[in-house]
Design an enzyme around this catalytic site. Structure first.
Site, PDB file in Angstrom:
ATOM      1  N   HIS A   1      -1.627  11.104  15.820  1.00 57.11           N
ATOM      2  CA  HIS A   1      -2.126  10.434  14.665  1.00 57.11           C
ATOM      3  C   HIS A   1      -1.028   9.654  14.203  1.00 57.11           C
ATOM      4  O   HIS A   1      -0.135  10.293  13.900  1.00 57.11           O
ATOM      5  CB  HIS A   1      -2.531  11.807  13.717  1.00 57.11           C
TER       6      HIS A   1
ATOM      7  N   CYS B   1      -2.022   0.675   9.215  1.00 53.96           N
ATOM      8  CA  CYS B   1      -1.378   1.219   7.866  1.00 53.96           C
ATOM      9  C   CYS B   1      -0.738   2.521   8.526  1.00 53.96           C
ATOM     10  O   CYS B   1      -1.460   3.693   8.865  1.00 53.96           O
ATOM     11  CB  CYS B   1      -2.134   1.590   6.815  1.00 53.96           C
TER      12      CYS B   1
ATOM     13  N   ARG C   1      -4.631  -4.601   9.349  1.00 50.97           N
ATOM     14  CA  ARG C   1      -3.487  -4.068   8.683  1.00 50.97           C
ATOM     15  C   ARG C   1      -3.415  -2.404   9.347  1.00 50.97           C
ATOM     16  O   ARG C   1      -4.227  -1.568   9.148  1.00 50.97           O
ATOM     17  CB  ARG C   1      -3.823  -3.930   7.189  1.00 50.97           C
TER      18      ARG C   1
ATOM     19  N   ASP D   1      -8.153  -5.826   6.493  1.00 50.97           N
ATOM     20  CA  ASP D   1      -7.505  -6.537   5.152  1.00 50.97           C
ATOM     21  C   ASP D   1      -6.190  -7.036   5.430  1.00 50.97           C
ATOM     22  O   ASP D   1      -5.475  -7.170   4.457  1.00 50.97           O
ATOM     23  CB  ASP D   1      -7.663  -5.749   4.077  1.00 50.97           C
TER      24      ASP D   1
ATOM     25  N   HIS E   1      -4.364   4.665  10.206  1.00 53.51           N
ATOM     26  CA  HIS E   1      -5.363   3.977  10.115  1.00 53.51           C
ATOM     27  C   HIS E   1      -5.166   2.376  10.152  1.00 53.51           C
ATOM     28  O   HIS E   1      -4.263   1.931   9.767  1.00 53.51           O
ATOM     29  CB  HIS E   1      -6.131   4.417   8.749  1.00 53.51           C
TER      30      HIS E   1
ATOM     31  N   CYS F   1       0.815  -1.119   0.167  1.00 50.28           N
ATOM     32  CA  CYS F   1       0.033   0.028   0.049  1.00 50.28           C
ATOM     33  C   CYS F   1       0.866   1.371  -0.141  1.00 50.28           C
ATOM     34  O   CYS F   1       0.363   2.265  -0.168  1.00 50.28           O
ATOM     35  CB  CYS F   1      -0.999  -0.006   1.180  1.00 50.28           C
TER      36      CYS F   1
END
Length: 174
Positions: free
Chosen positions: A144, A161, A159, A151, A147, A107
């Site tokens: 932050h 990410c 995941r 999947d 996310h 990704c």
């Protein structure tokens, strides 16, 4: 003549002291010297106003950590790293992930299937940009990180990410 010898000795001594000090500084991790909240051992939850973080953090890191920006895919320093070690929050030093939970998700961001400890991170609903997602925040400083998606690989199917800019990596000792 004696005066020149004394000046030479003083100059050489000062140069040696400067070089020794400069060498020490290059070997030290000075990236957190202006951040009094950074600690890899303190587990107390931080309540630091964004105005203070803005003074402490580099601009791009502040944008991601506090303004919830996202670095471009395939540009972060850890998206394609496979070295063994531990990932920490670059903002506060909180341990987040082990490299053994990192996987190649293609990704463009570093992806993990589990956190180091259950309280390493916390979650919030994120409905920004017309999407329904779950935001991952540092469990200590509320920065932050990225996310989480459903999947990922076994055993969790998750995941995480993450943005590289808010991560800091320490390789395992060999």
């Amino acid at each position: 003549m004696r005066f020149l010898s004394i000046i030479s000795v003083i100059s050489v001594t000062m140069l040696f002291a400067y070089c020794t000090n400069a060498q020490k500084n290059t070997n030290m991790d000075n990236s957190h010297s202006d951040n009094p909240h950074y600690s890899r051992t303190d587990t107390a939850h931080l309540h630091v106003p964004d105005a203070e973080w803005k003074k402490i953090l580099p601009g791009e890191m502040y944008d991601v950590a506090r303004e919830k920006a996202t670095e471009r895919s395939f540009t972060g320093k850890y998206w394609n790293t496979d070295e063994k070690g531990t990932y920490y929050c670059a903002v506060c030093g909180n341990p987040l992930f082990k490299s053994t939970a990192k996987f190649a998700s293609s990704c463009g961001w570093p992806s993990f299937y589990e956190t180091l400890k259950p309280n390493s991170v916390r979650y919030e609903h994120d409905n920004s940009y017309g999407m329904q997602r779950t935001e991952v925040l540092c469990g200590r400083c509320d920065s932050h990180l990225g996310h989480i998606f459903d999947d990922g690989p076994a055993p969790t199917g998750k995941r995480f990410c993450m943005n590289s800019i808010v991560l800091e990596f320490e390789p395992d000792k060999k």
